[in-house]
Design a protein around this motif. Structure first.
Motif, PDB file in Angstrom:
ATOM      1  N   GLY A   1       1.237  -1.181   0.133  1.00 40.95           N
ATOM      2  CA  GLY A   1      -0.101   0.144   0.024  1.00 40.95           C
ATOM      3  C   GLY A   1       1.015   0.982  -0.009  1.00 40.95           C
ATOM      4  N   VAL A   2       1.838   1.465   0.636  1.00 44.29           N
ATOM      5  CA  VAL A   2       2.433   2.056   0.649  1.00 44.29           C
ATOM      6  C   VAL A   2       3.918   2.830  -0.112  1.00 44.29           C
ATOM      7  N   ALA A   3       4.044   1.320  -1.387  1.00 45.01           N
ATOM      8  CA  ALA A   3       4.199   1.680  -2.340  1.00 45.01           C
ATOM      9  C   ALA A   3       3.454   1.874  -3.903  1.00 45.01           C
ATOM     10  N   ASP A   4       2.142   1.603  -3.179  1.00 44.10           N
ATOM     11  CA  ASP A   4       1.193   1.827  -4.490  1.00 44.10           C
ATOM     12  C   ASP A   4       1.249   3.442  -3.757  1.00 44.10           C
ATOM     13  N   VAL A   5       1.420   4.158  -3.023  1.00 41.98           N
ATOM     14  CA  VAL A   5       0.858   5.702  -2.836  1.00 41.98           C
ATOM     15  C   VAL A   5       1.581   6.313  -3.007  1.00 41.98           C
ATOM     16  N   ALA A   6       2.594   5.629  -2.743  1.00 43.20           N
ATOM     17  CA  ALA A   6       4.116   6.642  -3.225  1.00 43.20           C
ATOM     18  C   ALA A   6       3.987   6.778  -5.165  1.00 43.20           C
ATOM     19  N   THR A   7       3.955   5.442  -5.590  1.00 47.54           N
ATOM     20  CA  THR A   7       3.652   5.614  -6.962  1.00 47.54           C
ATOM     21  C   THR A   7       3.061   6.478  -7.891  1.00 47.54           C
ATOM     22  N   SER A   8       1.535   6.477  -6.536  1.00 49.63           N
ATOM     23  CA  SER A   8       0.583   7.905  -7.299  1.00 49.63           C
ATOM     24  C   SER A   8       0.913   9.343  -6.669  1.00 49.63           C
ATOM     25  N   ARG A   9       2.142   8.677  -5.641  1.00 45.87           N
ATOM     26  CA  ARG A   9       1.991  10.248  -5.555  1.00 45.87           C
ATOM     27  C   ARG A   9       3.329  10.857  -6.549  1.00 45.87           C
ATOM     28  N   LYS A  10       3.826   9.818  -7.159  1.00 49.99           N
ATOM     29  CA  LYS A  10       5.333  10.249  -8.151  1.00 49.99           C
ATOM     30  C   LYS A  10       4.373  10.342  -9.031  1.00 49.99           C
ATOM     31  N   ARG A  11       3.428  10.191  -9.603  1.00 47.54           N
ATOM     32  CA  ARG A  11       2.976  10.407 -10.792  1.00 47.54           C
ATOM     33  C   ARG A  11       2.236  11.603 -10.956  1.00 47.54           C
ATOM     34  N   VAL A  12       1.598  12.484 -10.269  1.00 49.72           N
ATOM     35  CA  VAL A  12       0.877  13.379  -9.735  1.00 49.72           C
ATOM     36  C   VAL A  12       2.131  14.506  -9.859  1.00 49.72           C
ATOM     37  N   GLU A  13       2.943  14.456  -9.133  1.00 47.88           N
ATOM     38  CA  GLU A  13       4.128  14.764  -9.097  1.00 47.88           C
ATOM     39  C   GLU A  13       4.610  15.802 -10.737  1.00 47.88           C
TER      40      GLU A  13
ATOM     41  N   ARG B   1       0.941  12.803  -0.704  1.00 47.26           N
ATOM     42  CA  ARG B   1       1.800  12.546   1.045  1.00 47.26           C
ATOM     43  C   ARG B   1       1.331  11.959   1.612  1.00 47.26           C
ATOM     44  N   GLU B   2       0.875  13.272   2.397  1.00 46.93           N
ATOM     45  CA  GLU B   2       0.082  12.466   3.800  1.00 46.93           C
ATOM     46  C   GLU B   2      -0.332  10.768   4.116  1.00 46.93           C
ATOM     47  N   GLN B   3      -1.236  10.553   2.789  1.00 46.22           N
ATOM     48  CA  GLN B   3      -1.536   8.603   2.665  1.00 46.22           C
ATOM     49  C   GLN B   3      -0.010   7.919   3.082  1.00 46.22           C
ATOM     50  N   GLU B   4       0.618   8.467   2.722  1.00 46.37           N
ATOM     51  CA  GLU B   4       2.054   7.552   1.929  1.00 46.37           C
ATOM     52  C   GLU B   4       3.025   8.197   3.865  1.00 46.37           C
ATOM     53  N   GLU B   5       3.001   9.246   4.487  1.00 46.54           N
ATOM     54  CA  GLU B   5       3.470   9.051   5.760  1.00 46.54           C
ATOM     55  C   GLU B   5       3.003   8.512   6.999  1.00 46.54           C
ATOM     56  N   LYS B   6       1.427   8.304   6.520  1.00 47.61           N
ATOM     57  CA  LYS B   6       0.921   7.102   7.826  1.00 47.61           C
ATOM     58  C   LYS B   6       0.951   6.271   7.867  1.00 47.61           C
ATOM     59  N   LEU B   7       0.658   5.723   5.904  1.00 48.56           N
ATOM     60  CA  LEU B   7       0.941   4.098   5.999  1.00 48.56           C
ATOM     61  C   LEU B   7       2.359   3.974   6.031  1.00 48.56           C
TER      62      LEU B   7
ATOM     63  N   THR C   1      -3.058  23.358  -9.786  1.00 53.96           N
ATOM     64  CA  THR C   1      -3.279  24.329  -8.512  1.00 53.96           C
ATOM     65  C   THR C   1      -4.533  22.141  -7.922  1.00 53.96           C
ATOM     66  N   ASP C   2      -5.712  21.693  -8.478  1.00 51.74           N
ATOM     67  CA  ASP C   2      -5.717  21.038  -7.914  1.00 51.74           C
ATOM     68  C   ASP C   2      -5.233  19.448  -8.035  1.00 51.74           C
ATOM     69  N   LEU C   3      -4.320  19.271  -8.722  1.00 48.57           N
ATOM     70  CA  LEU C   3      -2.618  18.237  -8.237  1.00 48.57           C
ATOM     71  C   LEU C   3      -1.904  18.893  -8.200  1.00 48.57           C
ATOM     72  N   GLU C   4      -1.554  19.590  -7.134  1.00 53.53           N
ATOM     73  CA  GLU C   4      -1.168  19.894  -5.528  1.00 53.53           C
ATOM     74  C   GLU C   4      -1.682  19.700  -4.319  1.00 53.53           C
ATOM     75  N   ASP C   5      -2.869  20.044  -4.060  1.00 53.42           N
ATOM     76  CA  ASP C   5      -3.790  19.660  -3.303  1.00 53.42           C
ATOM     77  C   ASP C   5      -4.204  17.833  -3.456  1.00 53.42           C
ATOM     78  N   GLN C   6      -3.616  17.200  -4.558  1.00 52.00           N
ATOM     79  CA  GLN C   6      -3.965  16.219  -4.222  1.00 52.00           C
ATOM     80  C   GLN C   6      -2.685  15.504  -4.125  1.00 52.00           C
ATOM     81  N   LEU C   7      -2.518  15.981  -4.131  1.00 47.84           N
ATOM     82  CA  LEU C   7      -0.647  15.969  -4.239  1.00 47.84           C
ATOM     83  C   LEU C   7       0.217  15.429  -2.494  1.00 47.84           C
ATOM     84  N   VAL C   8      -0.348  16.748  -2.349  1.00 47.70           N
ATOM     85  CA  VAL C   8      -0.628  16.021  -0.432  1.00 47.70           C
ATOM     86  C   VAL C   8      -1.261  16.007   0.243  1.00 47.70           C
TER      87      VAL C   8
END
Length: 267
Positions: free
Chosen positions: A47-59, A113-119, A103-110
């Motif tokens: 799950g952490v890896a999936d969230v990190a992958t999604s974050r990287k894609r949004v970045e 990142r929070e989900q990734e930190e929690k996981l 702006t929308d992507l930056e909100d999603q990116l935040v």
């Protein structure tokens, strides 16, 4: 019928639980629990890896949109410099839309990142629990193995184990039979010595004195026959023959002396 069925079901569950409890090995249960925790930890890591992958894609999308925004800004300036206000207006309009997407992507990116930190934090805590459980598991398994070995040794020494108990019972039965046989043999010896029982190998009517007299008579018959055979040898005039004849006379003399009584005396 419903009450009887419920009671039968409850009884079956009780019996099944007892059977499972006897067949259950705590070490196997601990190993199974540890494997389950490892599987859970692996799922959290995925799950952490999936969230990190999604974050990287949004970045990456944000970076691409940022480049597009800068390019539209430059194009608007160029169009305005070329006295193409319409093109400049269109470029600025597109730039505004791209900025909204950023702006929308930056909100999603935040949020990612929070989900990734929690996981990540949850995975770290779960890893610590799994490590602690593994240490505790090995300790319990070692303690259980030692207790099991001590129990078996104690059962072997005291003879209360199932297999050794059967051996002990067999030995006890053999000892009881041996003592009973010894007691019977002793009782029979005492009865024979007291005369209450007779020796079945001895003919009826024969006692010890009669047996002794028969042995003496048999010995005299042997000596008489031996002397007669010596007297009949060819060398009858030899000293050995003479001695043999004398021996025969000596044996037969008492017999002749026991001849029939004088008729005059008997009359």
């Amino acid at each position: 019928m419903t009450g009887i069925t419920a009671r039968i079901t409850a009884l079956f569950r009780v019996k099944a639980n007892k059977a499972l409890d006897r067949a259950e090995d705590p070490r196997e249960v601990l190993d199974y629990s540890y494997e389950q925790q490892l599987g859970m930890l692996q799922r959290v890591r995925r799950g952490v890896a999936d969230v990190a992958t999604s974050r990287k894609r949004v970045e990456l999308q944000v970076n691409q949109l940022q480049q597009s925004k800068d390019k539209l800004q430059a194009q608007a300036e160029q169009a305005l410099a070329a006295d193409r206000e319409d093109l400049a207006r269109e470029a600025l309009t597109r730039r505004t839309a791209v900025a909204s997407q950023i702006t929308d992507l930056e909100d999603q990116l935040v949020s990612l990142r929070e989900q990734e930190e929690k996981l990540t934090l949850a995975a770290q805590r779960l890893q610590a629990k799994v490590d602690a459980f593994r240490t505790r598991k090995e300790t319990i398994k070692a303690t259980y193995t030692a207790a099991e070995a001590q129990t078996r040794i104690t059962e072997a020494v005291t003879g209360i184990g199932e297999e050794l108990g059967d051996v002990g019972l067999a030995m006890q039965r053999a000892q009881d039979k041996t003592e009973q046989m010894q007691a019977r043999a002793g009782a029979l010896d005492e009865l024979m010595a007291s005369g209450a029982l007779e020796d079945a190998t001895v003919p009826a009517g024969r006692d010890d004195i009669q047996a002794e007299l028969e042995r003496m008579s048999a010995g005299q018959d042997v000596e008489r026959e031996l002397a007669r055979m010596k007297a009949e040898l060819p060398a009858a005039s030899t000293p050995a023959a003479v001695e043999a004849g004398e021996a025969v006379e000596a044996v037969e003399a008492p017999e002749r002396s026991k001849g029939p009584a004088d008729p005059e005396v008997t009359s």
